[in-house]
Design a protein around this motif. Structure first.
Motif, PDB file in Angstrom:
ATOM      1  N   PHE A 113       0.832  -1.205   0.000  1.00 25.48           N
ATOM      2  CA  PHE A 113       0.000   0.000   0.000  1.00 25.48           C
ATOM      3  C   PHE A 113       0.868   1.258   0.000  1.00 25.48           C
ATOM      4  N   VAL A 114       1.831   1.296   0.914  1.00 25.77           N
ATOM      5  CA  VAL A 114       2.727   2.455   1.005  1.00 25.77           C
ATOM      6  C   VAL A 114       3.559   2.593  -0.267  1.00 25.77           C
ATOM      7  N   LYS A 115       4.062   1.457  -0.764  1.00 25.09           N
ATOM      8  CA  LYS A 115       4.867   1.488  -1.983  1.00 25.09           C
ATOM      9  C   LYS A 115       4.077   2.052  -3.153  1.00 25.09           C
ATOM     10  N   ASN A 116       2.824   1.622  -3.299  1.00 26.77           N
ATOM     11  CA  ASN A 116       2.001   2.094  -4.410  1.00 26.77           C
ATOM     12  C   ASN A 116       1.649   3.577  -4.277  1.00 26.77           C
ATOM     13  N   ILE A 117       1.493   4.039  -3.043  1.00 26.36           N
ATOM     14  CA  ILE A 117       1.241   5.470  -2.838  1.00 26.36           C
ATOM     15  C   ILE A 117       2.466   6.280  -3.232  1.00 26.36           C
TER      16      ILE A 117
END
Length: 347
Positions: A113-117
């Protein structure tokens, strides 16, 4: 990965329980077992239909306890025996393994999730909903660290940096945190890799942001810090976006504008006409705040010798470095020239 976690628990519980224990998935394949030879098998002896029930049931001398986060169970624990003790063991293990699986899935999903953000792969409208689903605090202050591996030995940096630090990290911060504290944390990562694993890295630090939606901006700033550092601060391994100063401005200028600026500054003579000794003198003069006496002392030359060199520079370029305005122009021109020579990758 969850199967490896299951096997770790099964292995630890094997001697304590003293019975054959294991886990099967929804396809009735044994994914973990105290008898290692059975892992991966799918025999009729263990074949069951998990159905929609999470209740304990007995079959062929084994006690089963299905578990999972969905209505239909994803896995089932099996324990050798059909007595009450076997049922208790199965229930305890099912609770433990279910919690481990949920924790792993949540952590894995959070990282993605953080990576995609950070990579701008999530629609703004979906960020809040996904953060709530993952119980992720989206409103605290965070900053991105970007780790660029310069050189390494046979030990991969991805094996020695904790998972949260591998390549990049969205680090939670306190509001108003000092930039020096962020650089101290980055330094600890760099020193550990360099001192213990002979892996050289550069670390770029973005600016702290409040709200997870702005993490992509902090990431891009960390990227710029890395690239600008390669051009203007080649001796530094830790580069913060907040400390880039005028280098950040130059980095964003079109190359055509930079080339025009150099031609205008050095109308009288090319900067290439200055030899290495002269350029070294100029560098030291800037480092000592245009102080002739201090610079001559640091260079171990007579004051008059330094004055002669400065006069020589004035004759060649038309700029008197003893005048503040001329010194500023010359300093920027040197940085622009360095920028053009490096031809960095822009984001």
């Amino acid at each position: 990965m969850s199967n490896r976690l299951f096997q770790g628990v099964v292995h630890q519980m094997r001697d304590t329980i003293g019975r054959v224990i294991g886990v099967i998935d929804e396809n009735s394949t044994i994914v973990a077992c105290s008898e290692l030879s059975r892992i991966g098998t799918n025999s009729d002896f263990f074949t069951i239909e998990l159905g929609d029930s999470h209740d304990v049931f007995i079959r062929d001398g084994y006690t089963y306890k299905p578990f999972g986060v969905h209505v239909k169970p994803d896995y089932a624990v099996f324990i050798e025996g059909t007595d009450d003790q076997a049922a208790k063991y199965a229930s305890i293990l099912a609770i433990s393994l279910s919690s481990i699986k949920q924790y792993y899935d949540e952590k894995y999903d959070r990282n993605n999730f953080v990576k995609n953000i950070i990579l701008d792969n999530v629609l703004p409208g979906d960020i809040t909903l996904k953060a709530r689903e993952l119980h992720f605090n989206a409103d605290i202050s965070r900053v991105v660290f970007l780790i660029s591996i310069v050189s390494a030995n046979e030990v991969s940096a991805y094996d020695v940096i904790p998972v949260s630090y591998t390549h990049l990290r969205a680090h939670e911060t306190k509001a108003g945190i000092d930039n020096k504290d962020l650089e101290k944390l980055a330094r600890s990562i760099s020193d550990t890799l360099s001192g213990e694993f002979f892996t050289k890295v550069n670390v770029g630090i973005g600016t702290p942001v409040t709200g997870i939606k702005d993490l992509a901006r902090s990431f891009k700033e960390a990227q710029i810090a890395i690239e600008v550092g390669k051009v203007f601060d080649t001796d530094k391994t830790i580069v913060s976006y907040d400390n880039l100063g005028i280098a950040r401005l130059i980095y964003h200028l079109p190359t055509t504008l930079c080339e025009t600026f150099l031609k205008e500054v050095f109308k009288k003579g090319s900067i290439e006409s200055l030899d290495h000794e002269t350029l070294f003198t100029i560098q030291r003069f800037f480092e000592n705040n245009l102080n002739v006496s201090e610079t001559s002392r640091k260079l171990f030359v007579h004051r008059n010798t330094l004055v002669y060199r400065l006069d020589k520079i004035k004759k060649l370029t038309g700029l008197d470095l003893r005048e503040f305005d001329h010194a500023i122009i010359f300093k920027i021109a040197l940085m622009v020239k360095k920028y053009l020579a490096a031809d960095p990758v822009k984001f």
